[in-house]
Design a protein around this motif. Structure first.
Motif, PDB file in Angstrom:
ATOM      1  N   ASP A 460     -12.160 -16.821  -1.902  1.00 17.49           N
ATOM      2  CA  ASP A 460     -11.953 -16.550  -2.969  1.00 17.49           C
ATOM      3  C   ASP A 460     -10.596 -15.512  -3.227  1.00 17.49           C
ATOM      4  OD1 ASP A 460     -13.891 -18.004  -4.182  1.00 17.49           O
ATOM      5  OD2 ASP A 460     -15.267 -16.208  -4.416  1.00 17.49           O
ATOM      6  N   ALA A 463      -7.449 -17.602  -2.513  1.00 18.95           N
ATOM      7  CA  ALA A 463      -7.061 -18.788  -3.344  1.00 18.95           C
ATOM      8  C   ALA A 463      -6.358 -18.076  -4.346  1.00 18.95           C
ATOM      9  CB  ALA A 463      -8.398 -19.286  -3.965  1.00 18.95           C
ATOM     10  N   LYS A 464      -6.744 -16.668  -4.769  1.00 14.30           N
ATOM     11  CA  LYS A 464      -6.023 -15.933  -5.870  1.00 14.30           C
ATOM     12  C   LYS A 464      -4.791 -15.517  -5.515  1.00 14.30           C
ATOM     13  CE  LYS A 464      -7.270 -12.161  -9.269  1.00 14.30           C
ATOM     14  NZ  LYS A 464      -7.046 -13.142 -10.170  1.00 14.30           N
ATOM     15  N   HIS A 467      -2.634 -18.650  -5.720  1.00  9.86           N
ATOM     16  CA  HIS A 467      -2.403 -18.844  -7.083  1.00  9.86           C
ATOM     17  C   HIS A 467      -1.354 -18.084  -7.674  1.00  9.86           C
ATOM     18  CE1 HIS A 467      -3.149 -19.754 -11.435  1.00  9.86           C
ATOM     19  NE2 HIS A 467      -3.466 -21.062 -10.851  1.00  9.86           N
ATOM     20  N   TYR A 548      -6.443 -21.254 -13.035  1.00 12.20           N
ATOM     21  CA  TYR A 548      -6.930 -20.683 -11.714  1.00 12.20           C
ATOM     22  C   TYR A 548      -8.576 -20.940 -11.624  1.00 12.20           C
ATOM     23  CZ  TYR A 548      -8.925 -17.718  -8.279  1.00 12.20           C
ATOM     24  OH  TYR A 548      -9.698 -17.106  -7.062  1.00 12.20           O
ATOM     25  N   ASN A 549      -9.147 -20.972 -12.926  1.00 10.40           N
ATOM     26  CA  ASN A 549     -10.836 -21.545 -12.827  1.00 10.40           C
ATOM     27  C   ASN A 549     -10.838 -22.938 -12.281  1.00 10.40           C
ATOM     28  OD1 ASN A 549      -9.425 -22.899 -15.126  1.00 10.40           O
ATOM     29  ND2 ASN A 549     -11.279 -22.423 -16.639  1.00 10.40           N
ATOM     30  N   TYR A 551      -8.495 -24.230 -10.311  1.00  6.48           N
ATOM     31  CA  TYR A 551      -8.167 -24.324  -8.860  1.00  6.48           C
ATOM     32  C   TYR A 551      -9.193 -23.887  -8.066  1.00  6.48           C
ATOM     33  CZ  TYR A 551      -5.350 -22.749  -4.586  1.00  6.48           C
ATOM     34  OH  TYR A 551      -4.969 -22.574  -3.282  1.00  6.48           O
ATOM     35  N   GLU A 552      -9.959 -22.734  -8.572  1.00  4.91           N
ATOM     36  CA  GLU A 552     -10.943 -21.866  -7.834  1.00  4.91           C
ATOM     37  C   GLU A 552     -12.275 -22.967  -7.361  1.00  4.91           C
ATOM     38  OE1 GLU A 552     -13.272 -17.771  -8.145  1.00  4.91           O
ATOM     39  OE2 GLU A 552     -13.314 -19.055  -9.815  1.00  4.91           O
ATOM     40  N   ARG A 556     -12.988 -23.912  -3.387  1.00  3.80           N
ATOM     41  CA  ARG A 556     -14.523 -23.571  -2.849  1.00  3.80           C
ATOM     42  C   ARG A 556     -14.984 -25.030  -2.123  1.00  3.80           C
ATOM     43  NH1 ARG A 556     -17.735 -19.722  -6.994  1.00  3.80           N
ATOM     44  NH2 ARG A 556     -16.290 -17.823  -6.513  1.00  3.80           N
TER      45      ARG A 556
END
Length: 864
Positions: A460, A463-464, A467, A548-549, A551-552, A556
Motif C-alpha cells: 500500500d 503503490a501510493k 501513483h 488511486y482506488n 490502482y490500489e 494488491r
C-alpha cells in the motif's frame, strides 16, 4: 506308565503320518532331524544393575577382544540402555517404518506373484524384520529359523540368539556365558537354520550412544536426589523447652514428618520449612532435552520426529532427514531376504520351494490417475509431451500431439510481428506465471506460515508512492528487498542447519555466504520485476492515469501473486536447495569412502515423470551429470542424491527435457540461478542494475567475532574476499583494544556502481579506510594513503603498521600525520586509528591539531 504313554504317542503319530501327503512327510522329517539350539542354551537372568561409564568401557573391551570376544556384558548394557523410553521409542519408530512397508514377490518374468507374497504376510516375518534391523543398533544378530507349523509346513516363528550366547568371530553358539567352544552355526546342518545379520565385529550404534543415554540416566538420579533434598525442604524447629524428654519428642516428630506429612506438638514451638527454593530444576529438563535430541539425531537424522509439539512443516523436514535411513533399511532387508532368507526357506520346507527363482521387492505406491490427468491437463498448454508414455500411463489412446506453431496453409513460417518493450514485459510476466504455476502447485504441499499482513501494508505504501510519482521501478525499494530476503534467508537457514550462521575466520566454509548473496540479489531482482509490473498498471489502455482506488485494487492483486503464491514456492525451494547444498559439502568430505552418487526419487505417485527417468542413475561425484542434474531440479522437487560405493550405471534418456533448475547449488552457490526471469529483467535496465549494486550497502551484516567485552566485528555478506583475512585481523585488534564495534563493509563492483569507492570499515559512525600496504620501512606511503582517503571521502583512517615496519619510528609517523592533518588541512578526517602488532590507539582530529599525537603514538611501542 511313561512307557505306556510313549507307545500311545508313537502309534498316533504313525496313524496320522500314514495318511499324510509327501509335503507333510518331508516337513516332519526335517523337524525330527535336528533340535533347535535356542532351547538348549542356559539363559541368564536379566541384570537390573545400574550401568555406568565404567561398565560401558568394560563391555567394549570384552566385546572387542581380538582372540575371544565376549558380548555378554554388552548385552546387559544394551538391555539397560533400552529401558530409556525415548531411545526405545525412536528405535521402534525407525523399525516400524520397514515393518509396515508394502512388498511384493516377482518371478523370473518380472510378474508379481501375490500368492507367494502371502507366505511373508505372517507374524514371524514382522519379527524377522525387527531382528534384522536391530543390527543397526545392537551389532551382529543371529536369527534362528527352525520351528515349523506341522499343519501348514510354514515357518511358525523365529528366535533371536542372545548376544552373549553366540560368538560371530568364531561362528559358534555357546551353551553358557563365557564358554570358548560351542555349536558351529556356519557349517551344515546348522547353517540351514541360522542366519547372521551384520559383520562379525559390528557392535552397533548403541555402543557409541551409550555415554549419552547413561548421562541422561545419571541426570534422572540427580533429579531424584534433588527432589529428596529440595522438593519439600528442610524442617527447622524452634522451642523454649530445655528438658531432654521434650527435645527427644520433637526430634522424633521432625524425623517422621516427611513420611507422615503432619505432626502434633504443644507449647511454645515454631516450625519452618527452608531450602525448597534452592537450585534450578530447569537444568535437569535441559539435560533431558539435549540427550533426547542427540539420540534422535543419531537414530532418525533429526530431533523432531518424535516430538509431539513439533508443527507440520518441522515434521516434514525431520521426515526428509530420516528418509535416507528408511531407504537404507529397506535396501538392507531386500538384500538379506533375497540372498540369505529365501535360500534357507527353500531348504527348510517344501512349502517355500516356489520361491527359488523369485525376488523380494518393496513396492511403490500405486499411481493416482486422477492426479496424473490433472497434471497433464495443466502442462499441455506449455510443454510438448511424450504421447506414447502419456497414453500408456493414462490408459487412453492418444494419436498425436497438436502442432500449434505459426505455420500457414502453404507451409511458410509466419513472420513474428515486432513488439514493443511493454508487450515484451507482458510476455515475460506470462512466462513467470507458467514458470511458477505449471507443476509445483499440482503437487501436495503444506503452505508455510508466512506473514502476509506485513506485505499488505508495505505494498500500500509503495503503490501510493508510485501513483504520486515519488518512486520509479529502477529506484528499487530497500524495505521490499529486505522483507523478501528475510523470508528466504529463514527458509535457507532451516534447510542448511546450524552452520548457516557460522563463518570461520580462516575463510573456509564460505558456501552459506554465497547462497545468502544469491538470495539478496534475487530479492532485489524480484522487487524490480514487481515494481515494473506495478508501474505498467498506473495507466489504462487509453494512456490515462488510473484513479488511486482502482490502482490500489490492481496493486494488491500483484502483491498476492508475488508475495503469497510465488513466495511460497520460493520459500520451499530456498529451504530444499540449502539443504542439498549442505549435503554436497558432506558428500565431498566422504567421497573417498563413497566415490559415487545415486539419483533417487521419493518413489511415490507424485514424482514427476521426467525425474522418474533419472531414478537409479549412478555417476561419480565429479561427473558432469551432477553439474546439471543435482537436486532440486524443479519447484518443490523432492529428489535426492545418495552417496554410494556401487558402480556407475545409467544414462540421461535422449528425450529428457532440460531441468527447470539446471546446475548444482553446492558448486554454483546459487539457489535461484542467473537465468531466472527476474535476473533477466533487471539486467535489461542499466539504471536498475546500478541501483541494485548500491543496494549491497544495505545488505545484512553478520557477527564473525566477539571480544571478551562483548564488542563485535560484523561482516557484510558482500565482503571483499581478496582482503578479508587482513581486514578481519585488524578489525579484531580494534574491537579487543578499543572496545568498539567494527563493521567490514560490502565490496561494490565499481564497473557497475561507477564513481563509488570501497572503504573497508564502518567504525564509530564513520566510514573508515584501512591503510596497510606500505613499502618496507618507507614512511612516505602515509602521505599517499591520505591522498587515497580523500578521494574515497572517508572520515576515518586506520593505519596498520604491523606487517611493514620492523621497528616503528614514531617521530617520522608523527611528522607525516601532522603534515596531513592540521588547522588548514585534512578537515574531513574526524579520527585516525593506529595499529602496531598487538597495540591499538585511537586519536581524534582535535588531539592531532593540538600536536598531542606523539604521546598517543608512544603507546604503540609498549611491549612491542
Amino acid at each position: 506308565m511313561a512307557n505306556f504313554l510313549t507307545k500311545i504317542e508313537n502309534r498316533l503319530e504313525n496313524f496320522f503320518l500314514s495318511r499324510a501327503d509327501e509335503r507333510q512327510l518331508r516337513v516332519h522329517a526335517e523337524m525330527k532331524k535336528d533340535k533347535q539350539l535356542s532351547g538348549q542354551i542356559d539363559m541368564q537372568q536379566e541384570s537390573m544393575q545400574v550401568q555406568t561409564l565404567r561398565e560401558w568401557k568394560a563391555a567394549l573391551l570384552m566385546a572387542t577382544d581380538t582372540q575371544n570376544p565376549d558380548r555378554s556384558l554388552l548385552q546387559t548394557l544394551y538391555d539397560n540402555l533400552l529401558l530409556d523410553n525415548h531411545l526405545a521409542s525412536i528405535i521402534e519408530s525407525r523399525i516400524i517404518h520397514s515393518q509396515r512397508a508394502p512388498f511384493k514377490i516377482i518371478d523370473s518374468s518380472d510378474n508379481e506373484v501375490d500368492e507367494l507374497s502371502e507366505l511373508f504376510r505372517r507374524p514371524w516375518f514382522e519379527d524377522f524384520v525387527k531382528m534384522a534391523l536391530e543390527v543397526r543398533f545392537r551389532g551382529a544378530q543371529l536369527i534362528e529359523l527352525f520351528e515349523l507349523d506341522e499343519r501348514t509346513g510354514e515357518l511358525k516363528e523365529v528366535e533371536l540368539i542372545p548376544m552373549g550366547h553366540f560368538n560371530p568371530v568364531k561362528g559358534i553358539i555357546i551353551k553358557q556365558l563365557g564358554d570358548e567352544n560351542g555349536w558351529n552355526y556356519n557349517q551344515a546342518p546348522l547353517s540351514r537354520f541360522y542366519l547372521q545379520v551384520g559383520k562379525d565385529r559390528d557392535l552397533g550404534m548403541l555402543a557409541k550412544m551409550a555415554p549419552i543415554v547413561l548421562g541422561k540416566k545419571m541426570g534422572w538420579g540427580s533429579w531424584l536426589d534433588y527432589l529428596d533434598k529440595y522438593g519439600v525442604g528442610n524442617l527447622f524447629v524452634t522451642t523454649e523447652h530445655q528438658d531432654m524428654t521434650a527435645l527427644k519428642r520433637l526430634e522424633n516428630a521432625a524425623r517422621n514428618f516427611k513420611a507422615n506429612g503432619w505432626m502434633v506438638t504443644n507449647g511454645n514451638e515454631t516450625f519452618e520449612i527452608k531450602g525448597n527454593e534452592a537450585g534450578n530444576p530447569q537444568n535437569f529438563d535441559l539435560l533431558m532435552d539435549r540427550a533426547n535430541s542427540e539420540m534422535s539425531k543419531r537414530v532418525l537424522g533429526g530431533a523432531g520426529l518424535t516430538d509431539e509439539r513439533s508443527f507440520v512443516g518441522s515434521a516434514e523436514i525431520q521426515f526428509k532427514l530420516a528418509e535416507d535411513r528408511y531407504n537404507s533399511d529397506l535396501l538392507l532387508l531386500e538384500n538379506l531376504i533375497n540372498q540369505e532368507l529365501i535360500p534357507r526357506l527353500v531348504m527348510l520346507s517344501p512349502v517355500y520351494a516356489p520361491l527359488a527363482n523369485t525376488t523380494f521387492e518393496f513396492r511403490d505406491k500405486p499411481e493416482d490417475l486422477k492426479d496424473l490427468r490433472d497434471t497433464v491437463a495443466a502442462l499441455a498448454p506449455h510443454f510438448r509431451m511424450d504421447v506414447e508414455e502419456v497414453s500408456q500411463r493414462l490408459g487412453i489412446t492418444l494419436l498425436d500431439q497438436k502442432d500449434n506453431t505459426g505455420i500457414t496453409d502453404n507451409g511458410i513460417q509466419k513472420k513474428k510481428p515486432e513488439i514493443d518493450a511493454r508487450t515484451q514485459r507482458s510476455i515475460l510476466y506470462a512466462e513467470l506465471d507458467s514458470f511458477y504455476n505449471d507443476v509445483c502447485c499440482l503437487h501436495e504441499h503444506s503452505l508455510q506460515a508466512l506473514d502476509f499482513s506485513k506485505w499488505d501494508e508495505l505494498i500500500d505504501q509503495v503503490a501510493k508512492q508510485m501513483h504520486e510519482g515519488k518512486l520509479k521501478p529502477q529506484d528499487l525499494n530497500v524495505k521490499m528487498i529486505q522483507t523478501t530476503y528475510d523470508e528466504l534467508n529463514d527458509a535457507a537457514h532451516q534447510g542448511y542447519g546450524k552452520d548457516w550462521i557460522s563463518f570461520p575466520s580462516d575463510g573456509k566454509g564460505t558456501l552459506p555466504n554465497e547462497l545468502k548473496k544469491n538470495l539478496y540479489m534475487f530479492s532485489g531482482a524480484k522487487t524490480y520485476s514487481q515494481l515494473k509490473e506495478l508501474n505498467d498498471l498506473l495507466y489504462d489502455k487509453n494512456g490515462k492515469l488510473r484513479p488511486y482506488n482502482q490502482y490500489e485494487v490492481l496493486a494488491r492483486k500483484i502483491n498476492r501473486k508475488y508475495n503469497k503464491n510465488w513466495l511460497q514456492a520460493e520459500w520451499q525451494t530456498a529451504k530444499t536447495a540449502a539443504q542439498m547444498a549442505q549435503k554436497w559439502e558432506q558428500i565431498q568430505a566422504t567421497k573417498d569412502l563413497f566415490p559415487n552418487l545415486e539419483f533417487r526419487t521419493v518413489g511415490d505417485d507424485r514424482v514427476r515423470p521426467a525425474h522418474k527417468k533419472l531414478d537409479g542413475i549412478i555417476k561419480p561425484i565429479d561427473d558432469e551429470f551432477w553439474s546439471t542434474h543435482y537436486p532440486p531440479l524443479d519447484w518443490r522437487c523432492r529428489c535426492d542424491a545418495v552417496p554410494t560405493a556401487a558402480d556407475p550405471k545409467g544414462e540421461i534418456p535422449e528425450d529428457m527435457q532440460e531441468p527447470k533448475f539446471v546446475g548444482n547449488v553446492g558448486v554454483d552457490g546459487e539457489i535461484f540461478q542467473s537465468n531466472h526471469n527476474f535476473f533477466r529483467l533487471i539486467r535489461s535496465d542499466e539504471n536498475a542494475g546500478r541501483n541494485m549494486e548500491l543496494m549491497k550497502l544495505n545488505a545484512p551484516y553478520e557477527v564473525v567475532y566477539k571480544s571478551k567485552n562483548d564488542k563485535k566485528v560484523y561482516r557484510s555478506i558482500f565482503y571483499d574476499k581478496s582482503d578479508y583475512s587482513q581486514n578481519l585481523e585488524s578489525a579484531i585488534k580494534i574491537a579487543d583494544n578499543l572496545n568498539i564495534d567494527v563493521r567490514i563493509r560490502p565490496h561494490l563492483d565499481t564497473n557497475i556502481a561507477t564513481g563509488r569507492k570501497n572503504p573497508e570499515y564502518f567504525i564509530n559512525h564513520y566510514v573508515s579506510d584501512l591503510k596497510i600496504k606500505f613499502k618496507k620501512d618507507n614512511y612516505n606511503g602515509i602521505t599517499n594513503a591520505f591522498k587515497s582517503a580523500r578521494l574515497q571521502k572517508v572520515e576515518s583512517i586506520v593505519f596498520d603498521f604491523t606487517h611493514t615496519f620492523k621497528t616503528l619510528n614514531i617521530t617520522e609517523v608523527n611528522r607525516l600525520i601532522l603534515s596531513n592533518i592540521n588547522e588548514k588541512r585534512g578537515k574531513q578526517f574526524k579520527e585516525v586509528i593506529f595499529i602496531y602488532k598487538d597495540n591499538v590507539v585511537r586519536v581524534e582530529r582535535e588531539t592531532i591539531v593540538n600536536k598531542e599525537l606523539r604521546k598517543a603514538l608512544e603507546k604503540l611501542k609498549a611491549d612491542s
